[in-house]
Design an enzyme around this catalytic site. Structure first.
Site, PDB file in Angstrom:
ATOM      1  CE  LYS A  58       1.022   1.230   4.455  1.00 53.56           C
ATOM      2  NZ  LYS A  58       1.618   2.300   5.003  1.00 53.56           N
ATOM      3  CB  ALA A  65      11.169  -2.457   8.423  1.00 54.93           C
ATOM      4  N   GLY A 119       4.641  -6.730   5.869  1.00 55.27           N
ATOM      5  CA  GLY A 119       4.287  -7.607   7.016  1.00 55.27           C
ATOM      6  C   GLY A 119       2.810  -7.856   6.818  1.00 55.27           C
ATOM      7  CG  ASP A 179      -0.936  -0.221   7.880  1.00 54.38           C
ATOM      8  OD1 ASP A 179      -1.708   0.491   8.157  1.00 54.38           O
ATOM      9  OD2 ASP A 179       0.248  -0.213   7.764  1.00 54.38           O
TER      10      ASP A 179
HETATM   11  O1  C5P Z   1      -0.811  -1.977  14.448  1.00 53.22           O
HETATM   12  P1  C5P Z   1       0.783  -2.394  14.270  1.00 53.22           P
HETATM   13  O2  C5P Z   1       0.966  -3.240  14.922  1.00 53.22           O
HETATM   14  O3  C5P Z   1       1.108  -2.321  13.059  1.00 53.22           O
HETATM   15  O4  C5P Z   1       1.629  -1.058  14.541  1.00 53.22           O
HETATM   16  C1  C5P Z   1       2.673  -0.900  14.862  1.00 53.22           C
HETATM   17  C2  C5P Z   1       3.036   0.343  15.928  1.00 53.22           C
HETATM   18  O5  C5P Z   1       2.799   1.407  15.265  1.00 53.22           O
HETATM   19  C3  C5P Z   1       2.107   0.498  17.127  1.00 53.22           C
HETATM   20  O6  C5P Z   1       2.614  -0.213  18.192  1.00 53.22           O
HETATM   21  C4  C5P Z   1       2.375   1.904  17.135  1.00 53.22           C
HETATM   22  O7  C5P Z   1       3.416   2.245  18.042  1.00 53.22           O
HETATM   23  C5  C5P Z   1       2.437   2.486  16.068  1.00 53.22           C
HETATM   24  N1  C5P Z   1       1.199   2.944  15.451  1.00 53.22           N
HETATM   25  C6  C5P Z   1       0.630   4.215  15.873  1.00 53.22           C
HETATM   26  N2  C5P Z   1      -0.775   4.535  15.567  1.00 53.22           N
HETATM   27  C7  C5P Z   1      -1.301   3.655  14.525  1.00 53.22           C
HETATM   28  C8  C5P Z   1      -0.871   2.656  13.854  1.00 53.22           C
HETATM   29  C9  C5P Z   1       0.373   2.260  14.337  1.00 53.22           C
HETATM   30  O8  C5P Z   1       1.153   4.725  16.841  1.00 53.22           O
HETATM   31  N3  C5P Z   1      -2.385   4.163  13.966  1.00 53.22           N
END
Ligand code: C5P
Length: 318
Positions: free
Chosen positions: A11, A113, A119, A156
């Protein structure tokens, strides 16, 4: 051994407005996702002899393709967790007692990353492949249930499951379809070292606390109108990413790549999501190809690709 493969796409955030840090550690987002042709493929090799009655049904996980060495191969891998999550759901909901052992292979086309949901795409592909397997014997799940399971895996994952063009709110997991006309072409430049998503969000919080950068970009109306025109030149003026500055602060080489691409004639240059991948909007696939070649010749990045959007959601392939 039988085989089920599924593909899920990268994306790009055409708009990424980041609100305040919430109590649960996430940030409220107003984002516009568009999936790209760039994809990962997840293959389940399904054992004909071994069955598993409890615990993980995954025997092993292998990875090949782009950045393969930096992808975890254990139960922490999001694709592995996605298989386990769906099997657990079938155990609870439908009394699944035994499932065949599966062996996962991930073929990476999306950088790891890199801010392109690589991922998450693996998790979405693993969900649809496992769903195809389990729904041969048990009921199929509605999309709403798959999306809920996807959201538990990562912010995501629901979008990579659905694909297309979507407004994302909440932490990015609440999706509303948007209209997008035409095809948009991108040149993508990948960096050898990825960026940690939490670190980029934290850097944004720090920059805001110090008054270095302003509040969230919440308005997507112009972008929504522009997407209806199918005109990349108009789209170029509406792209927004609140995580671009924090990503640059953490990785100064990103700023240089943005500049080089702008000078080489890209319609727009932006960091993809939390970076460090840099995406250049182009007039055509040919321009995108030339831009990737120019930027790689410049030596500041180690690989790149062209891609176009919108792409599909996660789907089983033959
Ligand atoms: O949801 P995901 O595990 O992919 O998110 C990884 C990290 O990215 C979260 O632990 C957070 O620190 C940050 N994040 C955030 N706000 C979001 C999505 C992700 O702060 N809306």
């Amino acid at each position: 051994m039988r085989r089920i493969s599924a593909r899920a796409h990268a994306k790009i955030n055409l708009h990424l407005g980041v609100g305040d840090l919430r109590e649960d550690g996430y940030h409220d987002l107003v984002t516009v996702f568009q999936s790209l042709s760039l994809a990962d493929t997840v293959t389940l090799d399904i054992s004909a002899e071994e069955t598993v009655a409890s615990g993980s049904i995954v025997g092993a996980l292998t990875v090949n393709g782009l950045d393969a060495a930096s992808v975890p191969r254990d139960a922490g891998n999001l694709a592995w967790r996605a298989v386990d999550k769906l099997v657990d759901h079938y155990r609870v909901q439908f009394g699944l007692e035994e499932a065949p052992r599966v062996y996962i292979n991930i073929h990476k086309g999306i950088p790891t990353a890199g801010g392109m949901a690589g991922g998450s795409a693996d998790a979405a592909a693993a969900l649809v492949a496992t769903h195809a397997l389990l729904s041969e014997t048990y009921p199929a799940l509605p999309m709403g249930t798959l999306l809920e399971l996807a959201a538990e895996l990562g912010s995501d994952v629901p979008f990579t499951l659905r694909g297309g063009t979507m407004l994302g709110t909440g932490r990015g997991e609440q999706l509303t379809p948007m209209l997008s006309r035409g095809t948009y072409h991108w040149a993508l430049i990948f960096f050898r070292e990825g960026l940690s998503t939490p670190a980029v969000f934290q850097e944004l919080d720090r920059l805001r606390a110090e008054g270095i950068t302003s509040g969230p970009s919440l308005h997507t109306e112009d972008l929504a109108r522009t997407l209806m025109t199918g005109d990349p030149e108009k789209l170029a003026g509406t792209l927004t990413n609140d995580l671009q500055l924090p990503a640059i602060m953490l990785r100064r080489d990103v700023a240089r790549t943005l500049d080089v691409g702008r000078q080489a004639g890209a319609l727009a240059a932006m960091v993809s999501g939390s970076g460090p991948t840099v995406a250049f909007l182009c007039d055509s696939q040919l321009q995108a190809r030339d831009l990737v070649d120019d930027l790689l010749a410049d030596g500041s990045a180690y690989s790149g690709a062209t891609a176009h959007g919108p792409g599909k959601g996660a789907h089983v392939i033959d």
